[in-house]
Scaffold this active site. Sequence first.
Site, PDB file in Angstrom:
ATOM      1  N   LYS A  22       0.830  -1.206   0.000  1.00 59.46           N
ATOM      2  CA  LYS A  22       0.000   0.000   0.000  1.00 59.46           C
ATOM      3  C   LYS A  22       0.864   1.256   0.000  1.00 59.46           C
ATOM      4  CE  LYS A  22      -1.837   1.789   3.953  1.00 59.46           C
ATOM      5  NZ  LYS A  22      -1.533   3.216   4.054  1.00 59.46           N
ATOM      6  N   ASN A  23       1.850   1.290   0.900  1.00 60.31           N
ATOM      7  CA  ASN A  23       2.626   2.529   1.067  1.00 60.31           C
ATOM      8  C   ASN A  23       3.620   2.779  -0.067  1.00 60.31           C
ATOM      9  OD1 ASN A  23       1.214   3.066   3.333  1.00 60.31           O
ATOM     10  ND2 ASN A  23       2.897   2.741   4.783  1.00 60.31           N
ATOM     11  N   ARG A 121      -0.198  14.749  13.324  1.00 61.18           N
ATOM     12  CA  ARG A 121       0.440  14.493  12.022  1.00 61.18           C
ATOM     13  C   ARG A 121       0.461  15.691  11.078  1.00 61.18           C
ATOM     14  NH1 ARG A 121      -1.346   8.559   9.997  1.00 61.18           N
ATOM     15  NH2 ARG A 121       0.514   8.725   8.738  1.00 61.18           N
ATOM     16  N   ARG A 402      -9.180  -0.318   4.260  1.00 59.43           N
ATOM     17  CA  ARG A 402      -8.365   0.726   3.620  1.00 59.43           C
ATOM     18  C   ARG A 402      -7.014   0.172   3.180  1.00 59.43           C
ATOM     19  NH1 ARG A 402      -6.916   5.273   7.302  1.00 59.43           N
ATOM     20  NH2 ARG A 402      -5.415   5.332   5.613  1.00 59.43           N
TER      21      ARG A 402
HETATM   22  C1  UD1 Z   1       4.058   7.042   6.504  1.00 59.18           C
HETATM   23  C2  UD1 Z   1       3.237   5.809   6.249  1.00 59.18           C
HETATM   24  C3  UD1 Z   1       2.601   5.307   7.542  1.00 59.18           C
HETATM   25  C4  UD1 Z   1       3.698   5.102   8.599  1.00 59.18           C
HETATM   26  C5  UD1 Z   1       4.548   6.343   8.739  1.00 59.18           C
HETATM   27  C6  UD1 Z   1       5.751   6.130   9.649  1.00 59.18           C
HETATM   28  C7  UD1 Z   1       2.476   6.134   3.964  1.00 59.18           C
HETATM   29  C8  UD1 Z   1       1.362   6.423   3.049  1.00 59.18           C
HETATM   30  N1  UD1 Z   1       2.197   6.149   5.273  1.00 59.18           N
HETATM   31  O1  UD1 Z   1       3.183   8.055   6.996  1.00 59.18           O
HETATM   32  O2  UD1 Z   1       1.948   4.068   7.270  1.00 59.18           O
HETATM   33  O3  UD1 Z   1       3.075   4.822   9.830  1.00 59.18           O
HETATM   34  O4  UD1 Z   1       5.065   6.746   7.460  1.00 59.18           O
HETATM   35  O5  UD1 Z   1       6.525   5.089   9.205  1.00 59.18           O
HETATM   36  O6  UD1 Z   1       3.579   5.848   3.541  1.00 59.18           O
HETATM   37  N2  UD1 Z   1       5.832  14.897  10.784  1.00 59.18           N
HETATM   38  C9  UD1 Z   1       5.881  16.254  11.056  1.00 59.18           C
HETATM   39  N3  UD1 Z   1       5.795  17.109  10.003  1.00 59.18           N
HETATM   40  C10 UD1 Z   1       5.668  16.691   8.702  1.00 59.18           C
HETATM   41  C11 UD1 Z   1       5.630  15.310   8.445  1.00 59.18           C
HETATM   42  C12 UD1 Z   1       5.711  14.435   9.516  1.00 59.18           C
HETATM   43  O7  UD1 Z   1       5.986  16.668  12.191  1.00 59.18           O
HETATM   44  O8  UD1 Z   1       5.595  17.536   7.803  1.00 59.18           O
HETATM   45  C13 UD1 Z   1       5.906  13.931  11.915  1.00 59.18           C
HETATM   46  C14 UD1 Z   1       4.661  13.071  12.062  1.00 59.18           C
HETATM   47  O9  UD1 Z   1       3.671  13.719  12.822  1.00 59.18           O
HETATM   48  C15 UD1 Z   1       5.225  11.850  12.741  1.00 59.18           C
HETATM   49  C16 UD1 Z   1       6.614  11.707  12.119  1.00 59.18           C
HETATM   50  O10 UD1 Z   1       6.928  13.000  11.603  1.00 59.18           O
HETATM   51  O11 UD1 Z   1       5.346  12.067  14.120  1.00 59.18           O
HETATM   52  C17 UD1 Z   1       6.730  10.700  11.009  1.00 59.18           C
HETATM   53  O12 UD1 Z   1       5.668  10.865  10.104  1.00 59.18           O
HETATM   54  P1  UD1 Z   1       5.778  10.501   8.559  1.00 59.18           P
HETATM   55  O13 UD1 Z   1       6.959   9.636   8.294  1.00 59.18           O
HETATM   56  O14 UD1 Z   1       5.671  11.753   7.765  1.00 59.18           O
HETATM   57  O15 UD1 Z   1       4.476   9.645   8.346  1.00 59.18           O
HETATM   58  P2  UD1 Z   1       3.652   9.575   7.016  1.00 59.18           P
HETATM   59  O16 UD1 Z   1       4.574   9.806   5.869  1.00 59.18           O
HETATM   60  O17 UD1 Z   1       2.418  10.398   7.130  1.00 59.18           O
END
Ligand code: UD1
Length: 422
Positions: A22-23, A121, A402
């Site tokens: 999925k990811n 997030r 999902r």
């Molecule tokens: C992706 C995965 C999700 C997985 C996560 C962590 C997809 C579609 N989803 O989510 O399944 O659980 O990686 O491995 O690939 N953060 C910020 N600011 C930002 C972006 C992130 O503060 O602009 C924080 C988030 O709140 C979180 C951390 O960084 O605490 C990591 O998040 P992130 O790696 O971005 O998760 P996703 O990419 O949303």
Amino acid sequence: MQKLAIQGGFRLNGEVRISGAKNAALPILCAGLLSSEPLQLGNVPDMNDVATMCRLLRQMGVAIEVNGGQVTLSAAQVDKLEAPYDMVKTMRAAILVLGPLAARFGEARVSLPGGCAIGSRPVDLHIKGLQAMGAEIHIEHGYIHAQVPRGTGAKRLRGARIFFDLVSVTGTENLMMAATLADGVTVLENAAREPEVVDLAHCLIAMGARIEGAGSDTITITGVEKLHGASHNVMPDRIESGTFLVAAAAAGGNITLTDARADIMENVLEKLQEAGAIIKVSGSTINLHMNRRPKAVNVRTAPYPAFPTDMQAQFMALNCIAEGSAMVVETIFENRFMHVQELRRLGAQIDVEGNTAVVKGCAQLEGATIMATDLRASACLVIAGLVAQGETVVDRIYHLDRGYEHIEAKLSALGAQIRRVK
Ligand code: UD1
């Protein structure tokens, strides 16, 4: 609302084919926006998030043909550069259209995701990165509005050196996609090293992008004039793989995953061995044999290659019925223990203090009605249902749909007593 009714106490035996990730599929579908020529994808999983992403891309004008796991996208005529709130709120990964739209069309309007079940997030790192690449960003009426000013020629982003304060998977993917069509060189530092980032990079390289270092914490992208059509097969889902393995380790039995990749799940496999499972890897198959009550295992989530947050809830379920006690520490998301309350309804003994849960294994869980709160929490509750005494009903399984392809059919084929109740 659909539910799953599970009769616990049956061992899992047999073979299960692992679906496309999925990811990886979600960002790769968005990569289709970067070229006017067709992108042909194989091994695309059949699940609701993929359907939502296809609906979003179609709304923008992308022509999409789906034939089983084969999906062909043609973004020759994109006329709506927008991801509306109703789609972003159901699937945060919709933010992944932001980079490609800004890069190819110089403009994008994407709803801010807002809160979700596992924490606030934010997407500030995506926004800051695009700003560093020259995009003007305004937040208006809950939408991120990105505009690339017209310089001497077309509206093009420019290469930049971008440091991520926090490792972000979709942040890395969004900016990597944006940089493929920027003027000059972009260097992403403290980039996510997740295998899904590497799979996306492989697809982009097949489309003509110049990317080096994907899979390390520094990714260098040299922008090109345009990308062309390509074909790409989506990598196997390491979280689906891990979910089935944990299910069999908890319920006992002997299962073989086919079309899987052991090399990208070393941490999870080690933890399963620590719990007492015997694991054999041969090519693209992973066999797990479990003939004993599992031993409790400590886990601490962190960015790849450490233990994945997307496997935390499943290991919590395993620990609930394990011998001994274990600590589960969640360092990625602030509110990812929603499954704890539900597990307690089955009799689990779990104490939570901040981002740490202490699980004391008990000999037996007891079936009850419980509620899924997010995708991986749902998988955890299903695993708990497989080992609990009597019937467990898992409510709100739309979360599960999902991100898992045909999960109850796959579990049934392994001998689980599980059925969908409408
Ligand atoms: C992706 C995965 C999700 C997985 C996560 C962590 C997809 C579609 N989803 O989510 O399944 O659980 O990686 O491995 O690939 N953060 C910020 N600011 C930002 C972006 C992130 O503060 O602009 C924080 C988030 O709140 C979180 C951390 O960084 O605490 C990591 O998040 P992130 O790696 O971005 O998760 P996703 O990419 O949303």
